[in-house]
Design a protein around this motif. Structure first.
Motif, mmCIF file in Angstrom:
data_model
loop_
_atom_site.group_PDB
_atom_site.id
_atom_site.type_symbol
_atom_site.label_atom_id
_atom_site.label_comp_id
_atom_site.label_asym_id
_atom_site.label_seq_id
_atom_site.Cartn_x
_atom_site.Cartn_y
_atom_site.Cartn_z
ATOM 1 N N MET A 1 44.576 14.438 -41.646
ATOM 2 C CA MET A 1 44.441 13.258 -42.679
ATOM 3 C C MET A 1 43.226 13.571 -43.475
ATOM 4 O O MET A 1 42.135 13.623 -43.242
ATOM 5 N N SER A 2 43.472 13.223 -44.790
ATOM 6 C CA SER A 2 42.566 12.950 -45.736
ATOM 7 C C SER A 2 41.759 11.599 -45.670
ATOM 8 O O SER A 2 41.897 10.800 -44.791
ATOM 9 N N ASN A 3 40.304 11.723 -46.273
ATOM 10 C CA ASN A 3 39.628 10.675 -46.099
ATOM 11 C C ASN A 3 40.242 9.226 -46.568
ATOM 12 O O ASN A 3 39.956 8.194 -45.850
ATOM 13 N N ASN A 4 40.842 9.262 -47.540
ATOM 14 C CA ASN A 4 41.551 8.040 -48.078
ATOM 15 C C ASN A 4 42.701 7.512 -46.926
ATOM 16 O O ASN A 4 42.716 6.280 -46.782
ATOM 17 N N SER A 5 43.257 8.493 -46.257
ATOM 18 C CA SER A 5 44.257 8.053 -45.391
ATOM 19 C C SER A 5 43.689 7.295 -44.098
ATOM 20 O O SER A 5 44.034 6.395 -43.549
ATOM 21 N N ILE A 6 42.615 7.905 -43.926
ATOM 22 C CA ILE A 6 41.958 7.656 -42.656
ATOM 23 C C ILE A 6 41.230 6.210 -42.676
ATOM 24 O O ILE A 6 41.295 5.260 -42.197
ATOM 25 N N PHE A 7 40.658 5.780 -44.039
ATOM 26 C CA PHE A 7 40.284 4.705 -44.410
ATOM 27 C C PHE A 7 41.450 3.578 -44.544
ATOM 28 O O PHE A 7 41.121 2.330 -43.774
ATOM 29 N N ASN A 8 42.217 3.930 -44.929
ATOM 30 C CA ASN A 8 43.436 2.933 -45.110
ATOM 31 C C ASN A 8 44.140 2.514 -43.908
ATOM 32 O O ASN A 8 44.394 1.536 -43.434
ATOM 33 N N ALA A 9 44.155 3.579 -42.844
ATOM 34 C CA ALA A 9 44.697 3.313 -41.607
ATOM 35 C C ALA A 9 43.843 2.418 -40.927
ATOM 36 O O ALA A 9 44.019 1.703 -40.239
ATOM 37 N N THR A 10 42.531 2.544 -40.900
ATOM 38 C CA THR A 10 41.627 2.088 -40.103
ATOM 39 C C THR A 10 41.629 0.485 -40.756
ATOM 40 O O THR A 10 41.412 -0.413 -39.852
ATOM 41 N N VAL A 11 41.425 0.473 -42.085
ATOM 42 C CA VAL A 11 41.707 -1.023 -42.295
ATOM 43 C C VAL A 11 42.972 -1.630 -41.914
ATOM 44 O O VAL A 11 42.803 -2.776 -41.733
ATOM 45 N N CYS A 12 44.113 -1.167 -41.938
ATOM 46 C CA CYS A 12 45.339 -1.758 -41.480
ATOM 47 C C CYS A 12 45.058 -2.175 -40.098
ATOM 48 O O CYS A 12 45.538 -3.212 -39.647
ATOM 49 N N ILE A 13 44.772 -1.303 -39.391
ATOM 50 C CA ILE A 13 44.623 -1.400 -37.559
ATOM 51 C C ILE A 13 43.665 -2.852 -37.281
ATOM 52 O O ILE A 13 43.907 -3.635 -36.672
ATOM 53 N N ILE A 14 42.404 -2.804 -38.060
ATOM 54 C CA ILE A 14 41.681 -3.718 -37.887
ATOM 55 C C ILE A 14 42.235 -4.931 -38.455
ATOM 56 O O ILE A 14 41.957 -6.082 -37.951
ATOM 57 N N GLY A 15 42.909 -4.985 -39.740
ATOM 58 C CA GLY A 15 43.426 -6.205 -40.051
ATOM 59 C C GLY A 15 44.600 -6.804 -39.203
ATOM 60 O O GLY A 15 44.526 -8.112 -39.007
ATOM 61 N N ILE A 16 45.430 -5.970 -38.555
ATOM 62 C CA ILE A 16 46.249 -6.476 -37.697
ATOM 63 C C ILE A 16 45.744 -7.020 -36.445
ATOM 64 O O ILE A 16 46.075 -8.145 -35.900
ATOM 65 N N LEU A 17 44.633 -6.368 -35.811
ATOM 66 C CA LEU A 17 44.159 -6.955 -34.670
ATOM 67 C C LEU A 17 43.590 -8.178 -34.890
ATOM 68 O O LEU A 17 43.744 -9.318 -34.249
ATOM 69 N N ILE A 18 42.583 -8.538 -36.150
ATOM 70 C CA ILE A 18 42.060 -9.622 -36.422
ATOM 71 C C ILE A 18 43.023 -11.046 -36.900
ATOM 72 O O ILE A 18 43.073 -11.832 -36.120
ATOM 73 N N LEU A 19 44.314 -10.175 -37.371
ATOM 74 C CA LEU A 19 45.384 -11.509 -37.760
ATOM 75 C C LEU A 19 46.006 -11.864 -36.501
ATOM 76 O O LEU A 19 46.618 -13.307 -36.245
ATOM 77 N N LEU A 20 46.236 -10.798 -35.482
ATOM 78 C CA LEU A 20 47.097 -11.326 -34.115
ATOM 79 C C LEU A 20 46.237 -12.321 -33.539
ATOM 80 O O LEU A 20 46.743 -13.067 -32.896
#
Length: 424
Positions: free
Chosen positions: A1-20
């Motif tokens: 995975m490229s750096n931006n894909s890793i960054f985007n996936a990490t942001v999404c996972i953290i966001g989902i956990l916080i919102l849950l």
């Protein structure tokens, strides 16, 4: 995975956990405020939004086609607009806005949202915002226009927050921050292509929103409940007047020897009147209008027993499907009788109306009594039972309004407006 894909996936996972976490906290609450229900919708949709972006981020590392890119980014742009639509709904529910302005804003919001969603769909055929070639996303020169709805509504919330007198400084700062941060992030995301900076800003903004607005709202509600409780106790105590109780019991006592059946009915009315007054002391929630109406009918029946044809009332009740603060209408009817029609030797009549319009439930108490001029009387005095008290409770318990129109020697009309969305 490229750096931006890793960054985007990490942001999404953290966001989902916080919102849950926030979603579960609201779901577990027994008594949800109306603004919290809207906030819950916002959180759930944002989880879906983040999950969709995360799925695409993972898929495109293995498989990408022009059709997939166009389908995803079309959905992505529409979801961005829905995100802002839900934010606006929350802001509108949190910020106190008068009914006419709220309706106008809703129409403006709906039309603007529909216009930009239509443009997102038309992009599939015209490429006005983006195209795809060999599985790569290609922005057009007018791509920034795709985010026009977001800019417009962030600006609208920004202005609403700054110009609203009922928001304290901290609340204004939070709304301004929430609007400015994603606004800046959208611009940065167009500069640093490929990084989901806007998603990261949403997470930060939501945390600020929860940290300040929800806490502040709970503090304000607790304070208002305490004030409402004190106001309610004062009003209830003012209603239990020894001379009224003595006169009612004396009249019932006289009736017993004349007409036992009428005496029994009067005693039932007296019992119901006392029960409603006493129960209001412990009632912290809104009550059905039907309950308040029964209280009014019991009180009027007692007054008619004492004063006969000098007291007349007509009921024009077109709807009862709404809620009111306890002891919010009965005291107004009592004022109309004691300080309106009974000030005339011949007495008079009262009309009690209840009806619904597009955005409100309306109750009117109209009498043909002696009336008054605004400068001739102090409505905070006990002579007019708690009108200022009632106005305060109606405004703070359910966001309603009380309007008084009176003319000396012609009568008085008191109009109480309850917002459509009010529920227990």
């Amino acid at each position: 995975m490229s750096n931006n894909s890793i960054f985007n996936a990490t942001v999404c996972i953290i966001g989902i956990l916080i919102l849950l976490i926030h979603t579960v906290n609201i779901v577990m609450k027994k008594n949800k405020r109306s603004d919290e229900v809207i906030l819950l919708d916002f959180f759930v949709f944002t989880i879906i939004h983040f999950a969709t972006y995360l799925t695409f981020t993972l898929i495109k590392t293995r498989y990408t086609s022009d059709a997939l890119v166009i389908a995803f980014y079309t959905a992505f742009y529409i979801m961005n607009n829905i995100e802002v639509l839900l934010l606006f709904r929350y802001a509108k529910s949190y910020i106190s806005i008068d009914a006419k302005k709220k309706k106008a804003l809703s129409i403006f919001n709906g039309c603007t949202f529909a216009l930009f969603v239509l443009m997102d769909i038309l992009n599939i055929f015209t490429g006005i915002f983006f195209t795809a070639k060999n599985g790569a996303y290609i922005r057009s020169d007018t791509m920034i226009l795709s985010q026009g709805y977001q800019f417009i509504m962030f600006a609208t919330v920004f202005v609403l927050a700054l110009t609203n007198d009922k928001l304290i400084r901290k609340e204004k700062v939070v709304f301004v921050f929430y609007c400015v941060l994603p606004f800046v992030a959208i611009i940065l995301q167009n500069i640093f292509k490929g990084y989901a900076i806007a998603y990261a800003s949403i997470i930060i903004a939501i945390e600020v929103l929860i940290m300040f607005l929800s806490v502040q709202k709970n503090i304000v509600i607790a304070e208002e409940r305490e004030k409402n409780k004190e106001a309610q106790i004062k009003l209830m105590l003012s209603q239990i007047q020894p001379h009224f109780i003595y006169n009612s019991l004396s009249s019932i006592s006289t009736l017993i020897t004349i007409d036992a059946e009428k005496a029994q009915k009067a005693l039932d009315d007296f019992t119901e009147y006392l029960r409603c007054n006493l129960s209001s002391l412990s009632e912290t929630n809104l009550i059905a209008f039907e309950d308040e109406l029964r209280h009014i009918q019991s009180y009027v029946a007692l007054e008619k027993m004492r004063f006969g044809e000098r007291v007349n009332i007509d009921y024009d009740i077109q709807t009862t499907d709404f809620y009111v603060p306890p002891l919010s209408i009965q005291p107004i009817v009592e004022n109309s009788i004691k300080h309106g029609i009974l000030k005339r030797i011949e007495g008079g009549s009262i009309t009690l109306k209840a009806y619904k319009n597009d955005d409100s439930y309306i109750v009117e108490v109209i009498d043909n009594g002696v009336g008054f001029s605004a400068h001739d009387i102090d409505l905070t005095e006990n002579t007019h039972i708690g009108i200022s008290n009632i106005k305060y409770r109606v405004e703070n318990s359910c966001g309603g309004s009380v309007f008084i129109k009176s003319e000396s020697q012609k009568g008085t009309c008191v109009t109480i407006v309850f917002p459509n969305e009010v529920r227990v």
